[in-house]
Scaffold this active site. Sequence first.
Site, short mmCIF file in Angstrom:
data_model
loop_
_atom_site.label_atom_id
_atom_site.label_comp_id
_atom_site.label_asym_id
_atom_site.label_seq_id
_atom_site.Cartn_x
_atom_site.Cartn_y
_atom_site.Cartn_z
N PRO A 77 -1.82 85.08 72.29
CA PRO A 77 -2.61 86.05 73.55
C PRO A 77 -2.36 86.97 74.14
O PRO A 77 -3.40 87.91 74.95
CB PRO A 77 -2.18 85.24 74.79
CG PRO A 77 -0.74 84.05 73.80
CD PRO A 77 -0.59 84.15 72.30
N ARG A 131 -18.33 83.05 57.64
CA ARG A 131 -19.52 82.73 57.28
C ARG A 131 -20.05 84.78 56.93
O ARG A 131 -21.72 84.31 57.26
CB ARG A 131 -20.32 81.96 58.92
CG ARG A 131 -20.19 82.80 59.94
CD ARG A 131 -20.60 82.69 61.37
NE ARG A 131 -21.76 82.60 61.66
CZ ARG A 131 -22.37 82.93 61.58
NH1 ARG A 131 -22.17 84.26 62.09
NH2 ARG A 131 -23.42 83.20 62.41
N GLU A 160 6.82 79.89 72.23
CA GLU A 160 6.87 81.31 72.74
C GLU A 160 6.91 82.14 72.12
O GLU A 160 6.37 83.24 72.73
CB GLU A 160 8.00 81.65 73.55
CG GLU A 160 7.69 80.73 75.17
CD GLU A 160 7.15 80.24 76.03
OE1 GLU A 160 6.69 81.22 76.54
OE2 GLU A 160 6.67 78.81 76.37
N ASP A 220 -27.80 87.38 65.63
CA ASP A 220 -26.55 86.34 66.74
C ASP A 220 -26.22 87.85 68.01
O ASP A 220 -26.59 88.08 68.01
CB ASP A 220 -25.21 86.70 66.08
CG ASP A 220 -25.00 85.92 64.10
OD1 ASP A 220 -26.24 85.07 64.28
OD2 ASP A 220 -24.61 86.36 63.32
C1 JBQ Z 1 -4.80 82.75 71.95
F1 JBQ Z 1 -3.73 83.76 69.52
C2 JBQ Z 1 -3.16 82.65 70.43
C3 JBQ Z 1 -2.50 82.31 69.76
C4 JBQ Z 1 -1.51 80.93 70.42
C5 JBQ Z 1 -2.34 80.65 72.05
C6 JBQ Z 1 -3.14 81.40 72.45
N1 JBQ Z 1 -3.86 81.16 73.55
C7 JBQ Z 1 -4.59 81.65 74.03
N2 JBQ Z 1 -5.86 82.87 73.46
O1 JBQ Z 1 -6.13 83.05 70.87
C8 JBQ Z 1 -3.73 82.29 71.71
#
Ligand code: JBQ
Length: 296
Positions: free
Chosen positions: A114, A183, A141, A198
């Site tokens: 994230p 793809r 985490e 797209d």
């Molecule tokens: C994400 F890429 C990951 C990996 C683990 C948790 C995640 N949560 C939200 N967006 O892209 C993500």
Amino acid sequence: MRIDVVTIFPEYLEPLNVSLVGKARARGQLDVHLHDLRSWTTDVHRTVDDTPYGGGPGMVMKPEPWGAALDAVLAEGAEALAADGDAAVGDAAVGDAADGDVAVQVPTLVVPTPSGRPFTQELAQELAGRSWLAFAPARYEGIDRRVIEEAATRMPVVEASIGDYVLAGGEVAVLVMVEAIARLLPGVLGNAESHRDDSFAPGAMADLLEGPVYTKPAEWRGREVPEVLLSGHHGKIARWRREQAFARTLAHRPDLVARWQQGAFDKKEREALSVLGLRWDEEQGRFRTTADAVEE
Ligand code: JBQ
């Protein structure tokens, strides 16, 4: 393209056997290798996580299994690709080949997180141009930072996020990324499909969401297909579709509207934008809505 995925849940990646990606694998366009991270643990409990230094909630993935896993994937993949005689089209290695004059290939390591850069169509295209990708999805985490730092001394590393919401782990993000990348590989999409329209592909449809689509019957549960689509008037149909796309983009993605430039639209399109309440603001260099004006 070769793809390696190291995960504590290889079964979570089963969907890679299905549909477009599955067919690409069956055709030999995609060579996917799944690895269980726990096979590189050395304790009886096969431990992959531990408490975070400095305290805080959750668990952190230990560096040792990841280090051993990436070493093994690098060695296995390099050997397979060298045996294939693929080396000439490979990605640049971070050092020179130890033996002979053929460069040892390295993967681009993709770490879903994230806190990574946004995974966009542009990034998908960039990754589709590599011959070898390795994915390192984490649970808990995240992975001990030193794993990423050390990997980056040996291969290109891309940390990327598929969106601003919370997942339990990176495996689903890998599925998303692999589908978006696969793809784009030459020959993977059939003739019927194409990248041209797209919503996020660079080119004609960039920064514009697609409008509604219809198929037979012309009337269903009392609802009729918009007349213009049955008219056979290609010019009118194209303009109508574009207007629908404008309205939809304004409703769902005002952030995309903010990137539109007035010069991209002809006179009729500017009229349609004006009907939607979108006026070009010369000073700000962007389209403004009636709502924008109310806010101030
Ligand atoms: C994400 F890429 C990951 C990996 C683990 C948790 C995640 N949560 C939200 N967006 O892209 C993500």
